[in-house]
Design a protein around this motif. Structure first.
Motif, PDB file in Angstrom:
ATOM      1  N   ARG A  24     -26.793  32.333  40.154  1.00 19.43           N
ATOM      2  CA  ARG A  24     -27.412  32.263  41.477  1.00 19.43           C
ATOM      3  C   ARG A  24     -28.375  31.081  41.559  1.00 19.43           C
ATOM      4  N   ASP A  25     -29.155  30.867  40.498  1.00 18.27           N
ATOM      5  CA  ASP A  25     -30.073  29.733  40.469  1.00 18.27           C
ATOM      6  C   ASP A  25     -29.313  28.410  40.525  1.00 18.27           C
ATOM      7  N   ASP A  26     -28.185  28.336  39.825  1.00 14.80           N
ATOM      8  CA  ASP A  26     -27.372  27.117  39.860  1.00 14.80           C
ATOM      9  C   ASP A  26     -26.833  26.859  41.264  1.00 14.80           C
ATOM     10  N   ILE A  27     -26.386  27.900  41.935  1.00 14.81           N
ATOM     11  CA  ILE A  27     -25.872  27.752  43.297  1.00 14.81           C
ATOM     12  C   ILE A  27     -26.980  27.258  44.217  1.00 14.81           C
ATOM     13  N   THR A  28     -28.147  27.866  44.120  1.00 18.56           N
ATOM     14  CA  THR A  28     -29.275  27.483  44.966  1.00 18.56           C
ATOM     15  C   THR A  28     -29.668  26.034  44.718  1.00 18.56           C
ATOM     16  N   ASN A  29     -29.758  25.650  43.459  1.00 19.47           N
ATOM     17  CA  ASN A  29     -30.129  24.270  43.136  1.00 19.47           C
ATOM     18  C   ASN A  29     -29.105  23.275  43.661  1.00 19.47           C
ATOM     19  N   THR A  30     -27.830  23.609  43.570  1.00 15.48           N
ATOM     20  CA  THR A  30     -26.788  22.721  44.065  1.00 15.48           C
ATOM     21  C   THR A  30     -26.895  22.535  45.569  1.00 15.48           C
ATOM     22  N   PHE A  31     -27.111  23.627  46.301  1.00 16.18           N
ATOM     23  CA  PHE A  31     -27.224  23.529  47.742  1.00 16.18           C
ATOM     24  C   PHE A  31     -28.448  22.714  48.147  1.00 16.18           C
ATOM     25  N   VAL A  32     -29.567  22.974  47.506  1.00 17.12           N
ATOM     26  CA  VAL A  32     -30.800  22.262  47.838  1.00 17.12           C
ATOM     27  C   VAL A  32     -30.658  20.769  47.532  1.00 17.12           C
TER      28      VAL A  32
END
Length: 117
Positions: free
Chosen positions: A105-113
């Motif tokens: 989830r953290d990886d997904i969030t970082n990618t989107f940001v």
């Protein structure tokens, strides 16, 4: 006339869809036994992350509807697999699965940001 790119795109989608369906037998076994036994959650969480990333790519890149749709289907299946895993996993494995999911989830969030900057 249908282009060669479209034909190979559809063949790729069929193959990818079958790849997403491959764990069905494993999860049928888990549901029948009502136990995850020694199965690990990591491959399913990682595949879920992979599907989310490809959906994002398919939405952002023009003319990539085929990429977004097949991986949206796959992400939904992987989410179902992870939920089934969590239902039948012993508490120790649930903690491990939740840990893996929080990292993903953290990886997904970082990618989107990062893509918005």
């Amino acid at each position: 006339m249908v282009s060669l790119v479209t034909i190979f795109g559809l063949l790729g989608n069929i193959t990818t869809g079958l790849l997403y369906l491959s764990p069905v037998k494993t999860f049928w076994h888990i549901v029948q036994r009502r136990s995850t036994e020694e199965f690990e959650s990591l491959p399913y969480v990682v595949k879920l992350l992979n599907g989310y990333m490809w959906v994002y790519y398919g939405v952002v890149k023009p003319n990539s509807v085929l990429v977004a749709t097949v991986n949206g289907f796959g992400s939904l299946l992987e989410l179902i697999y992870v939920i089934i895993f969590l239902i039948f996993a012993p508490p120790r494995m649930r903690v491990s699965c939740n840990f893996h999911w929080s990292l993903a989830r953290d990886d997904i969030t970082n990618t989107f940001v990062m893509s918005l900057e």
